[in-house]
Design a protein around this motif. Structure first.
Motif, PDB file in Angstrom:
ATOM      1  N   GLU A 181       0.831  -1.205   0.000  1.00 46.08           N
ATOM      2  CA  GLU A 181       0.000   0.000   0.000  1.00 46.08           C
ATOM      3  C   GLU A 181       0.871   1.263   0.000  1.00 46.08           C
ATOM      4  N   LEU A 182       1.926   1.261   0.793  1.00 41.23           N
ATOM      5  CA  LEU A 182       2.828   2.402   0.849  1.00 41.23           C
ATOM      6  C   LEU A 182       3.529   2.598  -0.499  1.00 41.23           C
ATOM      7  N   THR A 183       3.971   1.502  -1.090  1.00 45.82           N
ATOM      8  CA  THR A 183       4.623   1.579  -2.401  1.00 45.82           C
ATOM      9  C   THR A 183       3.639   2.099  -3.445  1.00 45.82           C
ATOM     10  N   SER A 184       2.402   1.600  -3.444  1.00 46.18           N
ATOM     11  CA  SER A 184       1.383   2.080  -4.390  1.00 46.18           C
ATOM     12  C   SER A 184       1.153   3.569  -4.219  1.00 46.18           C
ATOM     13  N   TYR A 185       1.059   4.013  -2.984  1.00 45.53           N
ATOM     14  CA  TYR A 185       0.871   5.438  -2.704  1.00 45.53           C
ATOM     15  C   TYR A 185       2.045   6.252  -3.270  1.00 45.53           C
ATOM     16  N   ARG A 186       3.259   5.758  -3.050  1.00 45.41           N
ATOM     17  CA  ARG A 186       4.445   6.472  -3.528  1.00 45.41           C
ATOM     18  C   ARG A 186       4.496   6.522  -5.057  1.00 45.41           C
ATOM     19  N   VAL A 187       4.084   5.440  -5.712  1.00 41.34           N
ATOM     20  CA  VAL A 187       4.065   5.415  -7.179  1.00 41.34           C
ATOM     21  C   VAL A 187       3.054   6.435  -7.700  1.00 41.34           C
ATOM     22  N   VAL A 188       1.853   6.436  -7.149  1.00 36.33           N
ATOM     23  CA  VAL A 188       0.832   7.396  -7.579  1.00 36.33           C
ATOM     24  C   VAL A 188       1.303   8.823  -7.302  1.00 36.33           C
ATOM     25  N   ASP A 189       1.927   9.042  -6.167  1.00 32.48           N
ATOM     26  CA  ASP A 189       2.444  10.367  -5.839  1.00 32.48           C
ATOM     27  C   ASP A 189       3.517  10.789  -6.838  1.00 32.48           C
ATOM     28  N   ALA A 190       4.393   9.871  -7.208  1.00 37.38           N
ATOM     29  CA  ALA A 190       5.440  10.183  -8.191  1.00 37.38           C
ATOM     30  C   ALA A 190       4.825  10.498  -9.554  1.00 37.38           C
ATOM     31  N   LEU A 191       3.791   9.742  -9.949  1.00 37.47           N
ATOM     32  CA  LEU A 191       3.109  10.022 -11.216  1.00 37.47           C
ATOM     33  C   LEU A 191       2.419  11.385 -11.189  1.00 37.47           C
ATOM     34  N   ARG A 192       1.807  11.722 -10.057  1.00 35.97           N
ATOM     35  CA  ARG A 192       1.170  13.038  -9.915  1.00 35.97           C
ATOM     36  C   ARG A 192       2.216  14.146 -10.017  1.00 35.97           C
ATOM     37  N   THR A 193       3.351  13.957  -9.388  1.00 39.78           N
ATOM     38  CA  THR A 193       4.422  14.945  -9.448  1.00 39.78           C
ATOM     39  C   THR A 193       4.935  15.098 -10.869  1.00 39.78           C
ATOM     40  N   PHE A 194       5.139  13.981 -11.568  1.00 37.54           N
ATOM     41  CA  PHE A 194       5.576  14.049 -12.961  1.00 37.54           C
ATOM     42  C   PHE A 194       4.545  14.792 -13.805  1.00 37.54           C
ATOM     43  N   GLY A 195       3.264  14.489 -13.597  1.00 35.91           N
ATOM     44  CA  GLY A 195       2.193  15.166 -14.328  1.00 35.91           C
ATOM     45  C   GLY A 195       2.202  16.662 -14.074  1.00 35.91           C
ATOM     46  N   ALA A 196       2.384  17.053 -12.825  1.00 34.12           N
ATOM     47  CA  ALA A 196       2.447  18.482 -12.487  1.00 34.12           C
ATOM     48  C   ALA A 196       3.665  19.138 -13.137  1.00 34.12           C
ATOM     49  N   ASN A 197       4.789  18.436 -13.124  1.00 32.07           N
ATOM     50  CA  ASN A 197       6.001  18.976 -13.764  1.00 32.07           C
ATOM     51  C   ASN A 197       5.809  19.105 -15.266  1.00 32.07           C
ATOM     52  N   TYR A 198       5.156  18.124 -15.884  1.00 30.23           N
ATOM     53  CA  TYR A 198       4.910  18.189 -17.319  1.00 30.23           C
ATOM     54  C   TYR A 198       3.979  19.362 -17.643  1.00 30.23           C
ATOM     55  N   THR A 199       2.981  19.589 -16.806  1.00 30.62           N
ATOM     56  CA  THR A 199       2.084  20.729 -16.990  1.00 30.62           C
ATOM     57  C   THR A 199       2.864  22.036 -16.893  1.00 30.62           C
ATOM     58  N   GLU A 200       3.762  22.135 -15.939  1.00 28.35           N
ATOM     59  CA  GLU A 200       4.586  23.336 -15.799  1.00 28.35           C
ATOM     60  C   GLU A 200       5.513  23.490 -17.004  1.00 28.35           C
ATOM     61  N   PHE A 201       6.049  22.382 -17.484  1.00 30.64           N
ATOM     62  CA  PHE A 201       6.914  22.419 -18.658  1.00 30.64           C
ATOM     63  C   PHE A 201       6.140  22.975 -19.855  1.00 30.64           C
ATOM     64  N   THR A 202       4.907  22.507 -20.040  1.00 34.25           N
ATOM     65  CA  THR A 202       4.054  22.991 -21.132  1.00 34.25           C
ATOM     66  C   THR A 202       3.737  24.469 -20.954  1.00 34.25           C
ATOM     67  N   ARG A 203       3.504  24.890 -19.706  1.00 38.07           N
ATOM     68  CA  ARG A 203       3.231  26.303 -19.435  1.00 38.07           C
ATOM     69  C   ARG A 203       4.425  27.162 -19.841  1.00 38.07           C
ATOM     70  N   ARG A 204       5.616  26.675 -19.562  1.00 38.42           N
ATOM     71  CA  ARG A 204       6.821  27.431 -19.926  1.00 38.42           C
ATOM     72  C   ARG A 204       7.037  27.438 -21.439  1.00 38.42           C
ATOM     73  N   PHE A 205       6.691  26.343 -22.106  1.00 42.80           N
ATOM     74  CA  PHE A 205       6.740  26.300 -23.570  1.00 42.80           C
ATOM     75  C   PHE A 205       5.787  27.354 -24.130  1.00 42.80           C
ATOM     76  N   ALA A 206       4.603  27.451 -23.540  1.00 41.87           N
ATOM     77  CA  ALA A 206       3.615  28.456 -23.968  1.00 41.87           C
ATOM     78  C   ALA A 206       4.175  29.862 -23.806  1.00 41.87           C
ATOM     79  N   ALA A 207       4.743  30.139 -22.657  1.00 45.12           N
ATOM     80  CA  ALA A 207       5.299  31.469 -22.403  1.00 45.12           C
ATOM     81  C   ALA A 207       6.439  31.765 -23.378  1.00 45.12           C
ATOM     82  N   TRP A 208       7.269  30.785 -23.653  1.00 46.89           N
ATOM     83  CA  TRP A 208       8.402  30.951 -24.553  1.00 46.89           C
ATOM     84  C   TRP A 208       7.938  31.312 -25.962  1.00 46.89           C
ATOM     85  N   LEU A 209       6.798  30.694 -26.383  1.00 47.57           N
ATOM     86  CA  LEU A 209       6.255  30.980 -27.711  1.00 47.57           C
ATOM     87  C   LEU A 209       5.266  32.149 -27.710  1.00 47.57           C
TER      88      LEU A 209
END
Length: 182
Positions: free
Chosen positions: A19-47
């Motif tokens: 259960e702890l490992t599953s929680y950590r995996v989902v948390d890592a995926l959420r963090t990656f998703g948030a980082n990807y969203t921020e990356f896209t936001r910066r791409f938008a600002a750059w263009l």
């Protein structure tokens, strides 16, 4: 009796670890998703684009790179906009010189979205470091491990797609998932 209690304790500990490992995996995926969203936001600002427009452009570029260019309808699905909103977005991207609509099929009603020759070098410049870092991170894993991870993420995506299409479809404020009106 002691052996049975020890086995129960071991099973409970293994369940807690899973259960702890599953929680950590989902948390890592959420963090990656948030980082990807921020990356896209910066791409938008750059263009100099709105973040939704940049996300659409990124989807168009990615689809082209995969050899499967998008139609406006498929783009609409990918970015979660109505067909009318997608048309307005494509009009903006086309006017800015970032996207070209083409009729490449024998059925001339089918429109294919392509990035403009001017935007591709800019996108490659922006995404080059991202691609390099992702490849470096993934190089730590075997092909078999990456395939297993791909299957894992695909299964999570299918579960999410099912929830969105059924239990959370047309959910009204205050209603509980799975109790939608017919």
């Amino acid at each position: 009796m002691e052996a049975t209690e020890a086995m129960k304790a071991t099973e409970e500990h293994a369940t807690e670890d899973a259960e702890l490992t599953s929680y950590r995996v989902v948390d890592a995926l959420r963090t990656f998703g948030a980082n990807y969203t921020e990356f896209t936001r910066r791409f938008a600002a750059w263009l100099g684009l709105h973040s939704t427009d940049a996300a659409a452009l990124a989807e168009i570029l990615y689809a082209e790179d995969q050899g499967a260019p998008l139609s406006p309808a498929r783009l609409s699905e990918r970015i979660g906009l109505s067909s009318g909103a997608t048309t307005a977005l494509l009009n903006r991207l086309e006017k800015a010189g970032h996207v070209v609509r083409k009729r490449e099929h024998s059925d001339r009603r089918i429109v294919t979205l392509r990035s403009s020759p001017e935007v591709r070098p800019q996108a490659m410049k922006f995404f080059g470091l991202y691609t390099e870092r992702m490849q470096t991170a993934m190089s730590r894993y075997t092909t078999a491990q990456l395939q297993e991870f791909q299957d894992f993420v695909t299964q999570l995506s299918k579960a999410m797609d099912s929830l969105l299409a059924h239990e959370y479809h047309a959910l009204e404020p205050g209603a509980h998932p799975g109790t939608q009106k017919d």
